[in-house]
Scaffold this motif. Structure first.
Motif, mmCIF file in Angstrom:
data_model
loop_
_atom_site.group_PDB
_atom_site.id
_atom_site.type_symbol
_atom_site.label_atom_id
_atom_site.label_comp_id
_atom_site.label_asym_id
_atom_site.label_seq_id
_atom_site.Cartn_x
_atom_site.Cartn_y
_atom_site.Cartn_z
ATOM 1 N N HIS A 79 5.123 -5.355 9.280
ATOM 2 C CA HIS A 79 5.256 -3.798 9.145
ATOM 3 C C HIS A 79 4.249 -3.073 9.524
ATOM 4 O O HIS A 79 4.118 -2.204 10.368
ATOM 5 C CB HIS A 79 5.443 -3.577 7.400
ATOM 6 C CG HIS A 79 5.798 -1.981 7.233
ATOM 7 N ND1 HIS A 79 6.641 -1.306 7.677
ATOM 8 C CD2 HIS A 79 4.808 -1.325 6.513
ATOM 9 C CE1 HIS A 79 6.112 0.171 7.270
ATOM 10 N NE2 HIS A 79 5.216 0.074 6.507
ATOM 11 N N HIS A 134 -0.707 3.387 4.787
ATOM 12 C CA HIS A 134 0.669 3.777 4.446
ATOM 13 C C HIS A 134 0.834 5.001 5.646
ATOM 14 O O HIS A 134 -0.077 5.750 5.847
ATOM 15 C CB HIS A 134 0.638 4.461 3.253
ATOM 16 C CG HIS A 134 0.929 3.356 2.053
ATOM 17 N ND1 HIS A 134 1.729 2.709 2.002
ATOM 18 C CD2 HIS A 134 -0.092 3.151 1.370
ATOM 19 C CE1 HIS A 134 1.602 1.857 0.786
ATOM 20 N NE2 HIS A 134 0.168 2.182 0.425
ATOM 21 N N HIS A 171 9.201 0.424 -1.980
ATOM 22 C CA HIS A 171 10.042 1.574 -1.826
ATOM 23 C C HIS A 171 11.625 0.894 -2.247
ATOM 24 O O HIS A 171 11.830 -0.180 -1.959
ATOM 25 C CB HIS A 171 10.262 2.282 -0.573
ATOM 26 C CG HIS A 171 8.925 2.642 0.475
ATOM 27 N ND1 HIS A 171 8.014 3.164 -0.142
ATOM 28 C CD2 HIS A 171 8.680 2.287 1.693
ATOM 29 C CE1 HIS A 171 7.022 3.698 0.799
ATOM 30 N NE2 HIS A 171 7.473 2.799 1.761
ATOM 31 N N ASP A 182 5.799 -3.007 1.879
ATOM 32 C CA ASP A 182 6.857 -2.874 2.728
ATOM 33 C C ASP A 182 7.393 -4.028 3.698
ATOM 34 O O ASP A 182 8.062 -3.974 4.610
ATOM 35 C CB ASP A 182 6.429 -1.518 3.798
ATOM 36 C CG ASP A 182 6.460 -0.251 3.149
ATOM 37 O OD1 ASP A 182 6.619 -0.524 1.948
ATOM 38 O OD2 ASP A 182 6.222 0.664 3.791
ATOM 39 N N CYS A 201 9.333 4.737 5.003
ATOM 40 C CA CYS A 201 9.043 3.327 6.275
ATOM 41 C C CYS A 201 10.470 2.500 5.820
ATOM 42 O O CYS A 201 10.332 1.210 6.543
ATOM 43 C CB CYS A 201 8.143 2.457 5.199
ATOM 44 S SG CYS A 201 6.562 3.262 5.737
ATOM 45 N N ASP A 237 3.807 7.093 5.570
ATOM 46 C CA ASP A 237 4.571 8.060 5.169
ATOM 47 C C ASP A 237 4.184 8.684 3.976
ATOM 48 O O ASP A 237 4.724 9.996 3.792
ATOM 49 C CB ASP A 237 5.902 7.196 4.623
ATOM 50 C CG ASP A 237 5.510 6.230 3.480
ATOM 51 O OD1 ASP A 237 4.480 5.560 3.628
ATOM 52 O OD2 ASP A 237 6.199 6.041 2.503
#
Ligand SMILES: [Fe+2]
Length: 362
Positions: A116, A62, A174, A133, A246, A64
């Motif tokens: 991603h 990740h 998300h 994501d 993201c 974020d």
């Protein structure tokens, strides 16, 4: 007798999603994409339900938010699983396409879905896809962060999506609209990333919204590779969304309004016809900088769940305001996606408002 089904739950209150999967027969569980700052909450949840954590899994490295993977694995003895290409120094299980994790008779299968990031995996379990994501509801994660590649993303979508039953539920990493899950059939119909396109067209489409990677995201990736264990650690600047970052860039046709124009509107009255919407945190709203007189506070992370409160403004003017104009741009895009007709972003935010010497309330 029919066997008990798996226990499945989303544990976070905001746009960043952590999924719990548990087998009622063995009481073994897995956590997918846990957030470091919520570690104690997860541990309490596990304890209250009498669960034993077998696996903690990150769908990718990740950029974020900080992962709770290492700390949870330290505290519970669970295996920490990530893709074999992940830079994590602490993942104890390395996944590849088709790797499986068993919780009793329930099998979690890893599907490689780069695009991603290089190390993106989608987790398949009965009836559901935990897409991280790779795929959101209505969109997909950015492909312009380190390791991202729009061409690779197109290949993953075209390889994986046709092989999945359409009645499968997509559970994304998300969601900024407050949606929990969506049928793959519905995503095929409405998701802009799943519109049939040639590879070159897809790459050109995503490349048009490329943005540089902010320094704090680079620091977040580095920390996630090192396995952060201090729940108070955070690299996200206060002016960013206090959730996850993201998502793709907001629409290019963002409508902006200057502080001078907003000041004229405020001075002319007519409050009933418009809404000044401050999307900062409550402490900023009453803090040093103050807020534009009459502005109503709905912090950005809470906005998706509180749309009903501003339902009356669907056809009226809404002006989104934050500190510098970045969170309000996201709020503007979010409201327009949600069908609000006349939404504007106040350029430069409350900082620009104060610079002009316009009055504020605290
Ligand atoms: Fe991500």
């Amino acid at each position: 007798m029919k066997k008990e089904e798996i226990v499945f739950e989303q544990l976070n209150p905001d746009a960043c999603r952590t999924y719990f999967v548990g087998s009622p027969e063995t009481k073994e569980a897995a956590l997918v994409d846990p957030v470091l700052g919520a570690t104690e909450e997860y541990l309490r949840y596990l304890e209250n339900g009498g669960w034993s954590l077998r696996y903690v899994l990150d769908t990718h490295t990740h950029a974020d938010h900080l992962s709770g993977g290492r700390l949870l694995s330290q505290r519970t003895g669970a295996e920490y699983a990530m893709h074999r290409k992940a830079g994590s120094k602490h993942a104890s299980m390395r996944l590849t396409d088709g790797s499986t994790l068993a919780l009793g008779e329930t099998i979690l299968e890893a599907i490689e879905t780069p695009g991603h990031t290089k190390d993106s995996i989608t987790v398949k379990l009965p009836g559901r896809l935990l897409t991280g994501d790779f795929l959101f509801i209505g969109s997909a994660g950015r492909t312009d962060l380190p390791g991202g590649d729009p061409g690779e993303h197109w290949e993953s979508l075209n390889r994986v999506i046709p092989s999945i039953d359409e009645s499968t539920l997509v559970c994304p990493g998300h969601d900024y609209q407050g949606k929990r899950e969506s049928l793959l059939r519905e995503e095929k119909r409405t998701n802009s990333n799943l519109r049939p396109r040639a590879r070159a067209e897809y790459v050109a489409w995503l490349s048009a919204t490329r943005r540089p990677t902010p320094e704090w995201m680079v620091a977040t990736v580095r920390a996630n590779n090192d396995g952060p264990t201090d729940p108070a650690l955070n690299f996200m600047p206060p002016d960013e969304v206090s959730a996850c970052m993201c998502e793709p860039a907001p629409a290019l046709d963002l409508r902006e309004i200057s502080v001078e124009e907003v000041q004229r509107l405020v001075a002319s009255g007519g409050e009933s016809g418009r809404l000044l919407l401050d999307v900062r945190r409550p402490d900023e709203y009453v803090g040093e900088l103050g807020h534009v007189p009459g502005a109503v506070l709905v912090p950005l992370p809470e906005l998706p769940a509180r749309l009903s409160e501003i339902e009356g403004y669907r056809e009226k003017t809404i002006i989104a305001i934050c500190r510098s104009g970045s969170r309000s741009a996201k709020a503007t895009a979010l409201l327009r996606d949600a069908g609000f007709q006349n939404v504007w972003n106040m350029t430069g935010g409350t900082l620009a408002w104060r610079e002009k010497g316009f009055p504020v309330e605290r």
